[in-house]
Design an enzyme around this catalytic site. Structure first.
Site, PDB file in Angstrom:
ATOM      1  N   PRO A 189     -31.904  31.845  17.174  1.00 33.54           N
ATOM      2  CA  PRO A 189     -31.906  33.270  16.014  1.00 33.54           C
ATOM      3  C   PRO A 189     -30.213  34.313  16.739  1.00 33.54           C
ATOM      4  O   PRO A 189     -29.419  35.448  16.226  1.00 33.54           O
ATOM      5  CB  PRO A 189     -32.594  33.810  15.176  1.00 33.54           C
ATOM      6  CG  PRO A 189     -32.907  33.389  16.374  1.00 33.54           C
ATOM      7  CD  PRO A 189     -32.527  32.123  16.864  1.00 33.54           C
ATOM      8  N   GLU A 213     -42.225  30.313  19.607  1.00 30.48           N
ATOM      9  CA  GLU A 213     -41.703  31.920  19.734  1.00 30.48           C
ATOM     10  C   GLU A 213     -40.254  31.685  19.911  1.00 30.48           C
ATOM     11  O   GLU A 213     -39.676  33.031  20.972  1.00 30.48           O
ATOM     12  CB  GLU A 213     -42.791  32.682  21.162  1.00 30.48           C
ATOM     13  CG  GLU A 213     -43.667  33.529  20.145  1.00 30.48           C
ATOM     14  CD  GLU A 213     -43.383  33.920  19.152  1.00 30.48           C
ATOM     15  OE1 GLU A 213     -42.717  35.058  19.437  1.00 30.48           O
ATOM     16  OE2 GLU A 213     -44.371  33.956  17.779  1.00 30.48           O
ATOM     17  N   ARG A 239     -18.340  17.923   6.715  1.00 34.43           N
ATOM     18  CA  ARG A 239     -17.260  17.915   5.527  1.00 34.43           C
ATOM     19  C   ARG A 239     -16.138  18.622   6.609  1.00 34.43           C
ATOM     20  O   ARG A 239     -15.364  18.357   5.507  1.00 34.43           O
ATOM     21  CB  ARG A 239     -17.420  19.308   4.683  1.00 34.43           C
ATOM     22  CG  ARG A 239     -19.127  18.846   4.127  1.00 34.43           C
ATOM     23  CD  ARG A 239     -19.546  19.775   2.798  1.00 34.43           C
ATOM     24  NE  ARG A 239     -18.724  19.603   1.620  1.00 34.43           N
ATOM     25  CZ  ARG A 239     -17.763  20.589   1.792  1.00 34.43           C
ATOM     26  NH1 ARG A 239     -17.161  21.323   2.407  1.00 34.43           N
ATOM     27  NH2 ARG A 239     -17.452  19.572   0.429  1.00 34.43           N
ATOM     28  N   ASP A 251     -12.431  25.092  -0.942  1.00 33.25           N
ATOM     29  CA  ASP A 251     -13.667  25.500  -1.256  1.00 33.25           C
ATOM     30  C   ASP A 251     -13.558  26.722  -0.287  1.00 33.25           C
ATOM     31  O   ASP A 251     -12.611  26.837  -0.126  1.00 33.25           O
ATOM     32  CB  ASP A 251     -14.432  24.877   0.110  1.00 33.25           C
ATOM     33  CG  ASP A 251     -15.136  23.212  -0.264  1.00 33.25           C
ATOM     34  OD1 ASP A 251     -14.780  23.314  -1.077  1.00 33.25           O
ATOM     35  OD2 ASP A 251     -15.645  22.773   0.739  1.00 33.25           O
TER      36      ASP A 251
HETATM   37  N1  SAM Z   1     -38.959  34.723  19.193  1.00 38.33           N
HETATM   38  C1  SAM Z   1     -37.544  33.979  19.014  1.00 38.33           C
HETATM   39  C2  SAM Z   1     -36.121  35.902  18.658  1.00 38.33           C
HETATM   40  O1  SAM Z   1     -36.617  36.325  17.732  1.00 38.33           O
HETATM   41  O2  SAM Z   1     -35.262  35.284  18.610  1.00 38.33           O
HETATM   42  C3  SAM Z   1     -37.038  33.566  17.236  1.00 38.33           C
HETATM   43  C4  SAM Z   1     -38.193  32.602  17.660  1.00 38.33           C
HETATM   44  S1  SAM Z   1     -37.659  31.414  16.157  1.00 38.33           S
HETATM   45  C5  SAM Z   1     -39.107  31.469  15.130  1.00 38.33           C
HETATM   46  C6  SAM Z   1     -38.265  29.623  16.760  1.00 38.33           C
HETATM   47  C7  SAM Z   1     -37.030  28.824  17.124  1.00 38.33           C
HETATM   48  O3  SAM Z   1     -36.456  28.395  15.584  1.00 38.33           O
HETATM   49  C8  SAM Z   1     -35.338  29.126  17.301  1.00 38.33           C
HETATM   50  O4  SAM Z   1     -35.793  28.967  18.797  1.00 38.33           O
HETATM   51  C9  SAM Z   1     -34.239  28.485  16.900  1.00 38.33           C
HETATM   52  O5  SAM Z   1     -34.395  27.284  17.055  1.00 38.33           O
HETATM   53  C10 SAM Z   1     -35.136  28.460  15.548  1.00 38.33           C
HETATM   54  N2  SAM Z   1     -33.972  29.576  14.294  1.00 38.33           N
HETATM   55  C11 SAM Z   1     -34.954  30.876  14.109  1.00 38.33           C
HETATM   56  N3  SAM Z   1     -34.001  31.248  12.830  1.00 38.33           N
HETATM   57  C12 SAM Z   1     -32.254  30.720  13.310  1.00 38.33           C
HETATM   58  C13 SAM Z   1     -31.696  31.075  13.314  1.00 38.33           C
HETATM   59  N4  SAM Z   1     -30.722  31.752  12.765  1.00 38.33           N
HETATM   60  N5  SAM Z   1     -30.057  30.536  13.622  1.00 38.33           N
HETATM   61  C14 SAM Z   1     -30.808  29.011  14.260  1.00 38.33           C
HETATM   62  N6  SAM Z   1     -31.862  28.727  15.015  1.00 38.33           N
HETATM   63  C15 SAM Z   1     -32.642  29.386  14.531  1.00 38.33           C
END
Ligand code: SAM
Length: 242
Positions: free
Chosen positions: A89, A116, A153, A168
């Site tokens: 994220p 986490e 795609r 699209d």
């Molecule tokens: N503690 C992290 C933070 O605050 O940035 C979030 C960890 S999340 C619970 C666990 C995993 O989900 C991440 O390591 C990532 O691989 C994936 N993930 C969660 N949200 C995502 C998003 N919006 N885009 C891409 N990957 C995401």
């Protein structure tokens, strides 16, 4: 084009790639999508891939070695290092332009986090940290599926004659796609715009362009450099402003 997804839950992803356009593209040899169980790359004989965070804190963090070993193994298997993406994220925001760019890479490996998150050193292994939006999911699997499908795609030949990526939303600029209609022509008082059944192709082309602008202004003015206001309003109230 080849995708390799490294995940704790390969079974979760299998259904995403075993139907529809992506299955067809794999059958035609345009795509290869490989799912890899991260535990297989753990140096620990029990397949452990996580540990407590240094400095304390809640939850578990994914250890770096399995990801490094996975990329080493994939590079050996493919014969070249794939373009490595860490789903996070905290990464740059995925969009259509990036999907087009990724579609030009021969091989892309996607690393999925859980818990986490992932030891920060994995970010150094990756060529790109990529987010699918400003919200947090439990893992990188759904983001990986999103990135693979949107990128696939854009690979020539993947979207067949039953659909066209070129009309699209976002394909050739900031405009959303124009509204689409099919049979029946009239349904519960909702009618197909007359122009679409007129047979006048030039009028239809101009109508569609105007509608694409109207939709973009209404739903995503930010794409046109305008301020996005009231963006949490639901679609119906935008269509029939009080
Ligand atoms: N503690 C992290 C933070 O605050 O940035 C979030 C960890 S999340 C619970 C666990 C995993 O989900 C991440 O390591 C990532 O691989 C994936 N993930 C969660 N949200 C995502 C998003 N919006 N885009 C891409 N990957 C995401």
């Amino acid at each position: 084009m080849r995708f390799d997804i490294v995940t704790l839950y390969p079974d979760m992803l299998h259904p995403c790639f075993s139907q529809g356009v992506l299955l067809g593209a794999q059958e035609k040899g345009l795509l290869a999508i490989h799912l890899h169980d991260l535990r297989a790359f753990s140096p620990d004989p029990r397949g452990i891939v996580d540990d407590r965070p240094f400095g304390g804190g809640a939850g578990m963090v994914m250890r770096p070695e399995p990801f490094f070993r996975a990329v080493d193994a994939l590079s050996r298997e493919i014969g070249t290092r794939p373009y490595v993406i860490l789903l996070s994220p905290q990464g740059v925001r995925f969009d259509q332009a990036l999907a087009k760019e990724l579609a030009r890479k021969g091989a892309v490996a996607l690393l999925c986090g859980r818990y986490e998150g992932v030891d920060e050193r994995v970010a150094e292994l990756a060529d790109l940290e990529l987010s699918i939006g400003d919200y947090v999911l439990a893992g990188g699997e759904l983001p990986a599926a999103v990135v693979v499908e949107a990128t696939a795609r854009m690979v020539p030949g993947v979207v067949g004659r039953h659909a066209s990526a070129a009309t699209d939303s976002f394909y050739s600029g900031p405009l959303l796609g124009y509204p689409q209609y099919t049979r029946p022509r009239s349904f519960r008082g909702l009618r197909v715009p007359e122009v679409l059944v007129s047979g006048d192709h030039e009028r239809i082309r101009r109508w569609r362009l105007r509608q694409a602008w109207r939709k973009t202004l209404q739903h995503r003015p930010d794409l046109l450099g305008l301020r996005l206001e009231r963006h949490h309003q639901d679609t119906k109230s935008r269509r029939h402003p009080r």
